[in-house]
Design an enzyme around this catalytic site. Structure first.
Site, short mmCIF file in Angstrom:
data_model
loop_
_atom_site.label_atom_id
_atom_site.label_comp_id
_atom_site.label_asym_id
_atom_site.label_seq_id
_atom_site.Cartn_x
_atom_site.Cartn_y
_atom_site.Cartn_z
N GLY A 45 0.84 -1.19 0.00
CA GLY A 45 0.00 0.00 0.00
C GLY A 45 0.87 1.24 0.00
O GLY A 45 2.09 1.17 0.25
N GLN A 50 2.76 10.08 1.92
CA GLN A 50 4.07 9.42 2.04
C GLN A 50 5.04 9.88 0.94
O GLN A 50 6.24 9.68 1.05
CB GLN A 50 3.93 7.90 2.01
CG GLN A 50 3.21 7.35 3.24
CD GLN A 50 3.08 5.84 3.19
OE1 GLN A 50 2.18 5.31 2.57
NE2 GLN A 50 4.01 5.15 3.84
N CYS A 95 5.51 -0.21 7.71
CA CYS A 95 5.20 1.04 7.00
C CYS A 95 6.43 1.45 6.20
O CYS A 95 7.54 1.43 6.74
CB CYS A 95 4.82 2.14 8.00
SG CYS A 95 4.38 3.70 7.23
N LEU A 96 6.21 1.82 4.96
CA LEU A 96 7.34 2.21 4.11
C LEU A 96 7.97 3.52 4.61
O LEU A 96 9.12 3.80 4.27
CB LEU A 96 6.88 2.35 2.65
CG LEU A 96 6.38 1.04 2.03
CD1 LEU A 96 5.81 1.29 0.64
CD2 LEU A 96 7.49 -0.02 1.96
N HIS A 137 -4.90 1.14 7.39
CA HIS A 137 -3.57 1.74 7.59
C HIS A 137 -3.38 2.92 6.62
O HIS A 137 -2.90 3.98 7.01
CB HIS A 137 -2.52 0.64 7.37
CG HIS A 137 -1.09 1.07 7.41
ND1 HIS A 137 -0.18 0.61 8.34
CD2 HIS A 137 -0.38 1.91 6.59
CE1 HIS A 137 1.01 1.15 8.11
NE2 HIS A 137 0.92 1.94 7.05
N GLU A 138 -3.79 2.72 5.35
CA GLU A 138 -3.58 3.78 4.34
C GLU A 138 -4.51 4.97 4.60
O GLU A 138 -4.09 6.12 4.45
CB GLU A 138 -3.79 3.23 2.92
CG GLU A 138 -2.87 2.08 2.52
CD GLU A 138 -1.40 2.33 2.81
OE1 GLU A 138 -0.97 3.50 2.79
OE2 GLU A 138 -0.67 1.36 3.07
N HIS A 141 -3.16 7.20 7.16
CA HIS A 141 -2.13 8.13 6.66
C HIS A 141 -2.78 9.44 6.21
O HIS A 141 -2.20 10.52 6.39
CB HIS A 141 -1.39 7.53 5.46
CG HIS A 141 -0.20 6.68 5.81
ND1 HIS A 141 0.88 7.17 6.50
CD2 HIS A 141 0.08 5.37 5.54
CE1 HIS A 141 1.79 6.20 6.64
NE2 HIS A 141 1.33 5.10 6.07
O1 K1U Z 1 1.58 2.38 4.03
C1 K1U Z 1 2.65 1.83 3.89
O2 K1U Z 1 3.66 2.33 4.35
C2 K1U Z 1 2.75 0.51 3.16
C3 K1U Z 1 2.75 -0.69 4.11
C4 K1U Z 1 1.31 -1.19 4.19
C5 K1U Z 1 0.97 -2.15 5.27
C6 K1U Z 1 1.75 -3.26 5.57
C7 K1U Z 1 1.38 -4.13 6.56
C8 K1U Z 1 0.21 -3.94 7.25
C9 K1U Z 1 -0.55 -2.83 6.98
C10 K1U Z 1 -0.18 -1.95 5.98
C11 K1U Z 1 3.68 -1.73 3.52
O3 K1U Z 1 3.50 -2.17 2.44
S1 K1U Z 1 5.02 -2.24 4.49
C12 K1U Z 1 5.76 -3.53 3.50
C13 K1U Z 1 5.02 -4.82 3.53
O4 K1U Z 1 4.20 -5.02 4.39
C14 K1U Z 1 5.27 -5.87 2.50
C15 K1U Z 1 6.26 -5.75 1.59
C16 K1U Z 1 6.46 -6.75 0.64
C17 K1U Z 1 5.68 -7.86 0.63
C18 K1U Z 1 4.68 -8.00 1.56
C19 K1U Z 1 4.48 -7.00 2.51
ZN ZN Z 2 2.34 3.29 6.20
#
Ligand code: K1U
Ligand code: ZN
Length: 173
Positions: A45, A50, A95-96, A137-138, A141
């Protein structure tokens, strides 16, 4: 075009984002850039703040490509949760904007979300499991809320300190 992702702490990640009044080609390009940035990260996401854009736009794709699932990129303008279940679910979130930090967060297990798609069509869908966690989560944000805001203050401060250090190191390179 890939866009740089802001790292916490950054004042832009704490702002309430403005609704998108009208869809435009510029906003559709922004959504495509966000999907490219999300897949490249990689992530499931991404929300517009972000990448420093304070508008109500999110993208997500929780289809597990490594399990052979067909990708399902979703672009949501002005998304809003219109119903949520009493039943709750705990998921280890990341979270990225807070790289390499994960913590369990409890949220409603099911949510019904309404949004405008990239063609300006009003859509409504119920999400479950990881999709429900990710869309909440998004949307958080867009309201200036991060997953660490659900944690105890001490844990949140510890993560924030790590991010300050990470940003200092990255600025030195
Ligand atoms: O919003 C963001 O920063 C993105 C975040 C979203 C998220 C992840 C986990 C739970 C709720 C919301 C991410 O994508 S973090 C990276 C991640 O979870 C992932 C990366 C590669 C493969 C699978 C998962
Ligand atoms: Zn996030």
């Amino acid at each position: 075009m890939k866009r740089p992702i802001l790292i916490h702490p950054d004042p832009r990640l704490k702002k309430l984002c403005a609704p998108v009044p009208d869809l435009s080609d510029e906003l559709r390009v922004l959504a495509d850039d966000m999907l490219e940035t999300m897949y490249d990260a990689p992530g499931i996401g991404l929300a517009a703040p972000q990448i420093g854009v304070l508008e109500r736009l999110i993208v997500l794709d929780c289809a597990r490509a490594d399990d052979g699932e067909t990708p399902r990129p979703l672009v949501m303008f002005n998304p809003r949760v219109i119903a949520s279940s009493d039943e709750r679910n705990v998921y280890e979130e990341g979270c990225l904007s807070i790289p390499e930090q994960y913590a369990e967060v409890e949220r409603p297990k099911l949510v019904e979300v309404e949004w405008l798609d990239r063609d300006g069509k009003l859509r409504k869908e119920e999400f479950d499991g990881l999709w429900a966690t990710c869309v909440q989560h998004e949307i958080d944000h867009l309201d200036g809320k991060l997953f660490i805001d659900y944690l105890k203050p001490l844990k949140r401060q510890m993560i924030t300190r790590k991010m300050v250090k990470l940003k200092r190191e990255r600025a030195r390179i």
